[in-house]
Write a protein that holds these residues in place. Sequence first.
Motif, PDB file in Angstrom:
ATOM      1  N   GLY A 190       0.793  -1.215   0.000  1.00 31.60           N
ATOM      2  CA  GLY A 190       0.000   0.000   0.000  1.00 31.60           C
ATOM      3  C   GLY A 190       0.828   1.269   0.000  1.00 31.60           C
ATOM      4  O   GLY A 190       0.281   2.364  -0.212  1.00 31.60           O
ATOM      5  N   ASP A 191       2.130   1.166   0.232  1.00 33.05           N
ATOM      6  CA  ASP A 191       2.988   2.344   0.102  1.00 33.05           C
ATOM      7  C   ASP A 191       2.824   2.962  -1.285  1.00 33.05           C
ATOM      8  O   ASP A 191       2.675   2.249  -2.286  1.00 33.05           O
ATOM      9  N   VAL A 192       2.875   4.271  -1.329  1.00 26.10           N
ATOM     10  CA  VAL A 192       2.783   4.986  -2.601  1.00 26.10           C
ATOM     11  C   VAL A 192       4.192   5.191  -3.158  1.00 26.10           C
ATOM     12  O   VAL A 192       5.124   5.530  -2.415  1.00 26.10           O
ATOM     13  N   THR A 242       5.993  12.473  -9.660  1.00 26.64           N
ATOM     14  CA  THR A 242       4.949  11.691 -10.312  1.00 26.64           C
ATOM     15  C   THR A 242       4.554  10.520  -9.419  1.00 26.64           C
ATOM     16  O   THR A 242       5.420   9.812  -8.901  1.00 26.64           O
ATOM     17  N   ARG A 243       3.255  10.335  -9.246  1.00 29.41           N
ATOM     18  CA  ARG A 243       2.768   9.134  -8.550  1.00 29.41           C
ATOM     19  C   ARG A 243       2.812   7.980  -9.544  1.00 29.41           C
ATOM     20  O   ARG A 243       2.012   7.925 -10.476  1.00 29.41           O
ATOM     21  N   LEU A 244       3.731   7.061  -9.297  1.00 28.74           N
ATOM     22  CA  LEU A 244       3.972   5.984 -10.260  1.00 28.74           C
ATOM     23  C   LEU A 244       3.108   4.758 -10.020  1.00 28.74           C
ATOM     24  O   LEU A 244       2.841   3.994 -10.949  1.00 28.74           O
ATOM     25  N   GLY A 245       2.716   4.513  -8.770  1.00 25.30           N
ATOM     26  CA  GLY A 245       1.967   3.304  -8.457  1.00 25.30           C
ATOM     27  C   GLY A 245       2.060   3.003  -6.979  1.00 25.30           C
ATOM     28  O   GLY A 245       2.252   3.912  -6.157  1.00 25.30           O
ATOM     29  N   THR A 246       2.002   1.722  -6.638  1.00 24.99           N
ATOM     30  CA  THR A 246       1.990   1.314  -5.232  1.00 24.99           C
ATOM     31  C   THR A 246       2.821   0.052  -5.023  1.00 24.99           C
ATOM     32  O   THR A 246       3.078  -0.706  -5.959  1.00 24.99           O
ATOM     33  N   VAL A 252       6.671   5.610   0.019  1.00 25.28           N
ATOM     34  CA  VAL A 252       6.252   6.424   1.159  1.00 25.28           C
ATOM     35  C   VAL A 252       4.905   5.954   1.700  1.00 25.28           C
ATOM     36  O   VAL A 252       4.112   5.323   0.994  1.00 25.28           O
ATOM     37  N   SER A 253       4.666   6.297   2.937  1.00 27.79           N
ATOM     38  CA  SER A 253       3.388   5.995   3.569  1.00 27.79           C
ATOM     39  C   SER A 253       2.248   6.628   2.785  1.00 27.79           C
ATOM     40  O   SER A 253       2.316   7.811   2.420  1.00 27.79           O
ATOM     41  N   GLY A 254       1.211   5.852   2.532  1.00 26.76           N
ATOM     42  CA  GLY A 254       0.063   6.386   1.809  1.00 26.76           C
ATOM     43  C   GLY A 254      -0.550   7.580   2.508  1.00 26.76           C
ATOM     44  O   GLY A 254      -1.029   8.519   1.863  1.00 26.76           O
TER      45      GLY A 254
END
Length: 348
Positions: free
Chosen positions: A179-181, A330-334, A310-312
């Motif tokens: 679940g980390d981002v 950029t938010r790449l995924g999880t 990083v922590s969600g």
Amino acid sequence: MTSGKNGLTYADAGVDIDAGNALVDRIKPAAKRTNRSGVMSGLGGFGALFDLKDAGYSDPILVGATDGVGTKLRIAIDTGLVDGVGIDLVAMCVNDLVCQGAEPLFFLDYFATGKLETETAARIIEGIAEGCVRSGCALIGGETAEMPGMYPEGDFDLAGFSVGAMERGTALPAGVVEGDVLLGLASDGVHSNGYSLVRKIVELSGLGWDADCPFSEGTLGEALLTPTRLYVKQSLAAVRAGGVHALAHITGGGLTENLPRVLPEDLGADIDLDAWELPGVFKWMAEVGGIAEAEMLKTFNCGMGMILSVSGERADELVAVLKDEGETVTRLGTVTAGAGMRYTGKLL
């Protein structure tokens, strides 16, 4: 003291001590620019001293890293555009240190050549000093080796060594969970990996280093010599804000090989390839070389030079911290259950 029969000197053998001394004098101002808390002595001695307590550490763990610039040097040598490879050298070391959670403290370089050309060497070492300034570490020493017969005329080699520190118990990676981002920090181009393939692609293209660059302004050589981006100060700012569990410097092996290095064995990652636009240099190389998407992801950074897990709950705050530090984020995924990298979308 009497002279020998043939009167030979070290200079006759190809080693000019006076040129080496002139280089040291030339680079002293550059080294002085990098001075920081903890430096006790720098250039000129048999060794350099550093005081960890003066640098602010109470129970420090030291972290070391060493690296080079690889065959990117061939382009710098052939074009004479040597000013940026010193920045590359520093970046390849200190960007690795910060992935361990360490603050880079000092740097030493090794410059080797067949015949010392003071101006060229000075430009390279001034680039090293610039990389140190940008990453907050001190250039406290190094070695210039003039070795006749070991290198062809005009050739040289570089290696770098950096030491960083962190307080005991703060090492990374730590605490990575499902679940980390995953936050990607944009690269400034190819950086310093994959250049044997880069040079092969340029050969296939039929273009010279002085040709107009097909994907950006300036010449092709200038574009491909864009220095590696330094991620130290911005990454440390995020770490100190809290919620960063891991950092992965995307070097040789690309996204495919480097991100799994900081994930627990039972965890993997889902990456959305549609989340960012592939930079022009990579599009051009893929087209000219007919390179498959999987090969691009395994060889190059593809526009993402550093990835943070990083922590969600803290992701939005950390995006803001990184943007304040000048990063394109950029938010790449999880992070996901089950080992391995899983890609969705299309890079090419």
